[in-house]
Each structure stands twice: as C-alpha cells, then as structure tokens.
Scaffold this motif. Sequence first.
Motif, PDB file in Angstrom:
ATOM      1  N   UNK A  47       0.842  -1.191   0.000  1.00 12.49           N
ATOM      2  CA  UNK A  47       0.000   0.000   0.000  1.00 12.49           C
ATOM      3  C   UNK A  47       0.879   1.243   0.000  1.00 12.49           C
ATOM      4  N   UNK A  48       0.499   2.203  -0.805  1.00 14.73           N
ATOM      5  CA  UNK A  48       1.189   3.491  -0.766  1.00 14.73           C
ATOM      6  C   UNK A  48       0.545   4.355   0.311  1.00 14.73           C
ATOM      7  N   UNK A  66       1.020   7.857  11.806  1.00 12.29           N
ATOM      8  CA  UNK A  66       0.374   6.656  12.337  1.00 12.29           C
ATOM      9  C   UNK A  66       1.232   5.422  12.076  1.00 12.29           C
ATOM     10  N   UNK A  67       1.768   5.312  10.869  1.00 10.87           N
ATOM     11  CA  UNK A  67       2.635   4.173  10.536  1.00 10.87           C
ATOM     12  C   UNK A  67       3.870   4.186  11.434  1.00 10.87           C
ATOM     13  N   UNK A  79       8.225  -3.530   4.962  1.00 14.93           N
ATOM     14  CA  UNK A  79       9.405  -3.898   4.179  1.00 14.93           C
ATOM     15  C   UNK A  79       9.226  -3.362   2.761  1.00 14.93           C
ATOM     16  N   UNK A  80      10.307  -3.383   2.013  1.00 11.60           N
ATOM     17  CA  UNK A  80      10.281  -2.942   0.608  1.00 11.60           C
ATOM     18  C   UNK A  80      11.170  -3.867  -0.201  1.00 11.60           C
ATOM     19  N   UNK A  81      10.766  -4.120  -1.441  1.00  9.70           N
ATOM     20  CA  UNK A  81      11.588  -4.933  -2.332  1.00  9.70           C
ATOM     21  C   UNK A  81      12.827  -4.167  -2.764  1.00  9.70           C
ATOM     22  N   UNK A  82      12.689  -2.850  -2.887  1.00  8.93           N
ATOM     23  CA  UNK A  82      13.827  -1.969  -3.174  1.00  8.93           C
ATOM     24  C   UNK A  82      13.467  -0.591  -2.620  1.00  8.93           C
ATOM     25  N   UNK A  85      10.278   1.061  -4.049  1.00  9.91           N
ATOM     26  CA  UNK A  85       9.075   0.229  -4.199  1.00  9.91           C
ATOM     27  C   UNK A  85       7.987   0.646  -3.213  1.00  9.91           C
ATOM     28  N   UNK A  86       6.750   0.307  -3.540  1.00  8.64           N
ATOM     29  CA  UNK A  86       5.627   0.510  -2.628  1.00  8.64           C
ATOM     30  C   UNK A  86       5.862  -0.332  -1.378  1.00  8.64           C
ATOM     31  N   UNK A  87       5.690   0.245  -0.198  1.00  9.18           N
ATOM     32  CA  UNK A  87       5.910  -0.519   1.034  1.00  9.18           C
ATOM     33  C   UNK A  87       4.961  -1.718   1.149  1.00  9.18           C
ATOM     34  N   UNK A  88       5.468  -2.773   1.756  1.00  4.06           N
ATOM     35  CA  UNK A  88       4.681  -3.978   2.018  1.00  4.06           C
ATOM     36  C   UNK A  88       4.455  -4.033   3.522  1.00  4.06           C
TER      37      UNK A  88
END
Length: 101
Positions: A47-48, A66-67, A79-82, A85-88
């Motif tokens: 989610x962005x 909040x995050x 986490x992020x793939x790079x 990238x959009x955060x996971x």
Amino acid sequence: MQLSLDTYILDVLMRDLTEHENRPSAFLVYLHVWRQSIGAGHKVVALSLQEMAEGTGLSKSAVQGAVRLLRKRKLLSVSRKNPTATPIYRVDRPWARRKQS
C-alpha cells in the motif's frame, strides 16, 4: 461479506491508541491495513501512503505519523523490495503470541 475481528483490537487496542497515545489515526490505519491484508485473506499487502490516506480519509502526513507509531509499538511491520518500491505491510498481533505462550 462478513469479517471476524479479534476482540482485543476493539476492547484494548482502540482505547490504547485513541486515548492513551492520543492517536486515533493510528487505530484507523491499523484497521485499514488489517482489512486489506488479513481481512482479505493475505499475510501482507502493498500500500502506498496515498492509498492509505484515501482508504482512511486521513491526510498523507497523518498516515505517515500513524505508521511510525504502529511500527514503534510493533503493531505493524514494513518492508520494501527496493528503496523506491511501494511498502509492504504486515499487521502484527503481539497479544496473539502471548496467548499461545
């Protein structure tokens, strides 16, 4: 469709985040990420900040704060793939681990 929500979320976490932390935005973000991940049958969700802002009705800066709080409280993992990238996001439920112990 019907959702099943852990009673701890409403009985304890809601009051903790809204009254003690004075951050109702953190509770809304937690519920939104929960719905998009666990509530949809997934362990994680990408989610962005914009998507979360639109999904909760909060500003992007309120979502960011909040995050930050949810990560600090170990209620949300990110986490992020790079780096771009959009955060996971993964909803963490520390109370569920305590029950099992």
